[in-house]
Design a protein around this motif. Structure first.
Motif, mmCIF file in Angstrom:
data_model
loop_
_atom_site.group_PDB
_atom_site.id
_atom_site.type_symbol
_atom_site.label_atom_id
_atom_site.label_comp_id
_atom_site.label_asym_id
_atom_site.label_seq_id
_atom_site.Cartn_x
_atom_site.Cartn_y
_atom_site.Cartn_z
ATOM 1 N N UNK A 43 45.499 14.007 24.031
ATOM 2 C CA UNK A 43 45.838 12.770 24.731
ATOM 3 C C UNK A 43 44.565 11.981 24.974
ATOM 4 N N UNK A 44 44.748 10.697 25.239
ATOM 5 C CA UNK A 44 43.618 9.800 25.512
ATOM 6 C C UNK A 44 43.752 9.317 26.948
ATOM 7 N N UNK A 45 42.683 9.477 27.702
ATOM 8 C CA UNK A 45 42.658 9.023 29.094
ATOM 9 C C UNK A 45 41.273 8.459 29.390
ATOM 10 N N UNK A 46 41.241 7.250 29.903
ATOM 11 C CA UNK A 46 39.976 6.581 30.248
ATOM 12 C C UNK A 46 38.994 6.559 29.080
ATOM 13 N N UNK A 47 39.523 6.239 27.911
ATOM 14 C CA UNK A 47 38.730 6.099 26.680
ATOM 15 C C UNK A 47 38.100 7.409 26.217
ATOM 16 N N UNK A 48 38.646 8.539 26.672
ATOM 17 C CA UNK A 48 38.182 9.866 26.246
ATOM 18 C C UNK A 48 39.346 10.577 25.569
ATOM 19 N N UNK A 49 39.115 11.052 24.345
ATOM 20 C CA UNK A 49 40.116 11.842 23.633
ATOM 21 C C UNK A 49 39.976 13.294 24.071
ATOM 22 N N UNK A 50 41.030 13.829 24.682
ATOM 23 C CA UNK A 50 41.051 15.212 25.136
ATOM 24 C C UNK A 50 41.811 16.026 24.092
ATOM 25 N N UNK A 51 41.175 17.082 23.602
ATOM 26 C CA UNK A 51 41.796 17.936 22.593
ATOM 27 C C UNK A 51 41.764 19.373 23.102
ATOM 28 N N UNK A 52 42.931 19.994 23.168
ATOM 29 C CA UNK A 52 43.019 21.399 23.557
ATOM 30 C C UNK A 52 43.355 22.197 22.303
ATOM 31 N N UNK A 53 42.488 23.144 21.966
ATOM 32 C CA UNK A 53 42.641 23.938 20.745
ATOM 33 C C UNK A 53 42.924 25.394 21.084
ATOM 34 N N UNK A 54 43.595 26.087 20.158
ATOM 35 C CA UNK A 54 43.857 27.506 20.352
ATOM 36 C C UNK A 54 42.900 28.382 19.552
ATOM 37 N N UNK A 55 41.814 27.803 19.068
ATOM 38 C CA UNK A 55 40.827 28.531 18.277
ATOM 39 C C UNK A 55 39.415 28.169 18.754
ATOM 40 N N UNK A 56 38.696 29.167 19.228
ATOM 41 C CA UNK A 56 37.319 28.915 19.682
ATOM 42 C C UNK A 56 36.406 28.565 18.506
ATOM 43 N N UNK A 57 36.687 29.108 17.345
ATOM 44 C CA UNK A 57 35.884 28.796 16.154
ATOM 45 C C UNK A 57 36.056 27.322 15.792
ATOM 46 N N UNK A 58 37.303 26.867 15.787
ATOM 47 C CA UNK A 58 37.571 25.457 15.478
ATOM 48 C C UNK A 58 36.949 24.557 16.544
ATOM 49 N N UNK A 59 37.023 24.954 17.795
ATOM 50 C CA UNK A 59 36.425 24.176 18.890
ATOM 51 C C UNK A 59 34.920 24.019 18.661
ATOM 52 N N UNK A 60 34.262 25.120 18.281
ATOM 53 C CA UNK A 60 32.818 25.063 18.018
ATOM 54 C C UNK A 60 32.498 24.135 16.846
ATOM 55 N N UNK A 61 33.309 24.194 15.798
ATOM 56 C CA UNK A 61 33.084 23.321 14.642
ATOM 57 C C UNK A 61 33.261 21.845 15.032
ATOM 58 N N UNK A 62 34.316 21.556 15.780
ATOM 59 C CA UNK A 62 34.579 20.172 16.172
ATOM 60 C C UNK A 62 33.563 19.664 17.185
ATOM 61 N N UNK A 63 33.003 20.571 17.969
ATOM 62 C CA UNK A 63 31.978 20.179 18.941
ATOM 63 C C UNK A 63 30.807 19.503 18.225
ATOM 64 N N UNK A 64 30.486 20.008 17.050
ATOM 65 C CA UNK A 64 29.381 19.447 16.266
ATOM 66 C C UNK A 64 29.739 18.102 15.633
ATOM 67 N N UNK A 65 31.036 17.805 15.564
ATOM 68 C CA UNK A 65 31.497 16.601 14.863
ATOM 69 C C UNK A 65 32.077 15.543 15.800
ATOM 70 N N UNK A 66 31.778 15.634 17.079
ATOM 71 C CA UNK A 66 32.385 14.713 18.044
ATOM 72 C C UNK A 66 32.151 13.248 17.705
#
Length: 88
Positions: A43-66
């Motif tokens: 969801x998007x709130x206050x111009x911030x895209x919030x993403x909840x993932x069920x994979x810590x590996x995917x979260x780490x990969x996306x962290x680098x690509x914000x």
């Protein structure tokens, strides 16, 4: 959409919400099926895209690509609707 309708939606404050809903509906097309399958909530709130993932590996990969995610989302929407991404 006609210009009159776009102007009306913008005047009543719905324009940005329509862009947000459109982008979120295209999530798999924008981010790919691997990310979409691991996305629990978005969801998007206050111009911030919030993403909840069920994979810590995917979260780490996306962290680098914000910053790339911000660029992709804003490009697809046609306007700058987000400024940052929050991953959980």
């Amino acid at each position: 959409m006609s210009k009159v309708l776009k102007d009306y939606l913008k005047a009543i404050g719905i324009d940005d919400k329509m862009h947000e809903a459109s982008v979120l509906a295209q999530w798999e097309d924008i981010m790919g099926s691997a990310v979409a399958k691991r996305t629990e909530k978005k969801y998007i709130k206050n111009r911030v895209l919030h993403i909840e993932l069920n994979s810590s590996v995917m979260r780490d990969e996306l962290m680098q690509q914000r910053s790339k995610i911000v660029e992709k989302i804003n490009k697809v929407s046609g306007i700058d609707i987000i400024d940052e991404v929050f991953l959980a």
